[in-house]
Enzyme design. Structure first.
Site, PDB file in Angstrom:
ATOM      1  N   PHE A 198       7.922  24.538   0.748  1.00  0.00           N
ATOM      2  CA  PHE A 198       8.618  25.392   1.517  1.00  0.00           C
ATOM      3  C   PHE A 198       8.360  24.526   3.109  1.00  0.00           C
ATOM      4  CE2 PHE A 198       8.726  28.785   4.930  1.00  0.00           C
ATOM      5  CZ  PHE A 198       9.984  29.599   4.328  1.00  0.00           C
ATOM      6  N   LYS A 243      17.397  20.966  -0.831  1.00  0.00           N
ATOM      7  CA  LYS A 243      16.441  21.219  -1.870  1.00  0.00           C
ATOM      8  C   LYS A 243      17.034  21.438  -3.032  1.00  0.00           C
ATOM      9  CE  LYS A 243      12.888  24.191   0.028  1.00  0.00           C
ATOM     10  NZ  LYS A 243      12.255  25.235   0.168  1.00  0.00           N
ATOM     11  N   ASP A 275      18.858  25.931  -0.375  1.00  0.00           N
ATOM     12  CA  ASP A 275      17.868  25.937  -1.355  1.00  0.00           C
ATOM     13  C   ASP A 275      18.418  26.565  -2.426  1.00  0.00           C
ATOM     14  OD1 ASP A 275      15.032  26.376  -1.981  1.00  0.00           O
ATOM     15  OD2 ASP A 275      15.168  28.484  -1.207  1.00  0.00           O
ATOM     16  N   ARG A 323       9.798  28.045  14.537  1.00  0.00           N
ATOM     17  CA  ARG A 323      11.148  27.458  14.653  1.00  0.00           C
ATOM     18  C   ARG A 323      11.245  26.533  15.701  1.00  0.00           C
ATOM     19  NH1 ARG A 323      14.765  30.858  11.751  1.00  0.00           N
ATOM     20  NH2 ARG A 323      14.246  33.168  11.680  1.00  0.00           N
ATOM     21  N   ASP A 366      11.976  28.882  10.115  1.00  0.00           N
ATOM     22  CA  ASP A 366      10.783  29.712  10.203  1.00  0.00           C
ATOM     23  C   ASP A 366       9.857  30.064   8.806  1.00  0.00           C
ATOM     24  OD1 ASP A 366      12.578  31.469   9.089  1.00  0.00           O
ATOM     25  OD2 ASP A 366      11.257  32.950   9.571  1.00  0.00           O
TER      26      ASP A 366
HETATM   27  P1  IMP Z   1      19.359  29.811   0.051  1.00  0.00           P
HETATM   28  O1  IMP Z   1      18.304  30.067  -0.867  1.00  0.00           O
HETATM   29  O2  IMP Z   1      19.991  28.465  -0.040  1.00  0.00           O
HETATM   30  O3  IMP Z   1      20.297  30.948   0.293  1.00  0.00           O
HETATM   31  O4  IMP Z   1      18.692  29.893   1.464  1.00  0.00           O
HETATM   32  C1  IMP Z   1      18.436  30.919   2.328  1.00  0.00           C
HETATM   33  C2  IMP Z   1      17.963  30.658   3.513  1.00  0.00           C
HETATM   34  O5  IMP Z   1      16.487  30.655   3.360  1.00  0.00           O
HETATM   35  C3  IMP Z   1      18.105  29.465   4.145  1.00  0.00           C
HETATM   36  O6  IMP Z   1      19.174  29.118   4.921  1.00  0.00           O
HETATM   37  C4  IMP Z   1      16.942  29.170   5.252  1.00  0.00           C
HETATM   38  O7  IMP Z   1      16.918  30.005   6.234  1.00  0.00           O
HETATM   39  C5  IMP Z   1      15.858  29.958   4.256  1.00  0.00           C
HETATM   40  N1  IMP Z   1      14.844  28.799   3.503  1.00  0.00           N
HETATM   41  C6  IMP Z   1      15.320  28.383   2.487  1.00  0.00           C
HETATM   42  N2  IMP Z   1      14.213  27.547   2.065  1.00  0.00           N
HETATM   43  C7  IMP Z   1      13.688  27.286   3.265  1.00  0.00           C
HETATM   44  C8  IMP Z   1      12.343  26.701   3.516  1.00  0.00           C
HETATM   45  O8  IMP Z   1      11.689  25.816   3.066  1.00  0.00           O
HETATM   46  N3  IMP Z   1      11.759  27.029   4.863  1.00  0.00           N
HETATM   47  C9  IMP Z   1      12.356  28.008   5.596  1.00  0.00           C
HETATM   48  N4  IMP Z   1      13.467  28.790   5.298  1.00  0.00           N
HETATM   49  C10 IMP Z   1      14.063  28.363   4.135  1.00  0.00           C
END
Ligand code: IMP
Ligand code: MG
Length: 175
Positions: free
Chosen positions: A153, A132, A104, A166, A160
């Site tokens: 999301f 994303k 993300d 999940r 989750d």
């Molecule tokens: P980051 O923003 O790339 O650090 O993402 C951190 C974590 O947030 C990911 O590994 C997921 O566990 C969670 N995450 C990010 N986007 C989503 C989403 O759309 N749905 C559910 N979990 C998310």
């Protein structure tokens, strides 16, 4: 189950996930031919994907997990990532394949990659089920990506919302 489904838009069907996981397994197996992989799944989101992916890889695989958490239970990613459970298999000299559910902002996977790199693996690659790209803030990219998705999301297949969903076998966006 039906009541729960009313709030969800299915984005990626179970059969499409299965097909893509098989393809990823084939590509990874070819890239690592003659070598051994240390697969490290990032908890908790990558647990389902890791279990399915390693069963499609036909070179020797050792499996470990690392637990990280961004602060809080919200749908908003945080720049502040903390280690909540460490790996147990030494990574020194190993060919590490880091497996995550989604990139993300990229902060959590960047944190884990740098942490593993500090332990001197022979190589390190990233495999993510979902990307994303619109949301990226950290300078990080995956070597293997299952699906690129829009900025919504999503839940299911390990992902989750406040610890729910999940166990869904597909990827869905919350309406
Ligand atoms: P980051 O923003 O790339 O650090 O993402 C951190 C974590 O947030 C990911 O590994 C997921 O566990 C969670 N995450 C990010 N986007 C989503 C989403 O759309 N749905 C559910 N979990 C998310
Ligand atoms: Mg995660």
């Amino acid at each position: 189950m039906d009541k729960m489904k009313q709030n969800l838009d299915i984005l990626i069907a179970e059969k499409d996930i299965k097909k893509r996981v098989v393809e990823l397994g084939k590509t990874i197996s070819a890239d690592y031919a003659g070598r051994e992989i240390l697969a490290i799944g990032i908890l908790k989101g990558a647990w389902v994907f890791t279990a399915d992916l390693v069963r499609e890889i036909n070179v020797p695989v050792a499996c470990d997990f690392i637990g990280v958490s961004s602060y809080g239970d919200s749908a908003v990613s945080s720049e502040r990532v903390k280690l909540v459970s460490d790996i147990r298999i030494p990574v020194n000299g190993k060919d590490v394949l880091l497996i995550d559910d989604i990139i993300d902002t990229g902060f959590s996977i960047k944190f884990v990659k740098e942490y593993i790199e500090s332990k001197n693996p022979a190589s390190i690659k990233l495999c993510v089920l979902l990307d994303k790209p619109e949301r990226r803030k950290a300078d990080i990219h995956a070597d293997y990506t299952g699906f690129t998705i829009p900025d919504r999301f999503v839940v299911g297949y390990g992902l989750d919302y406040a610890e729910r969903y999940r166990n869904l076998p597909y990827i869905a966006a919350i309406k």
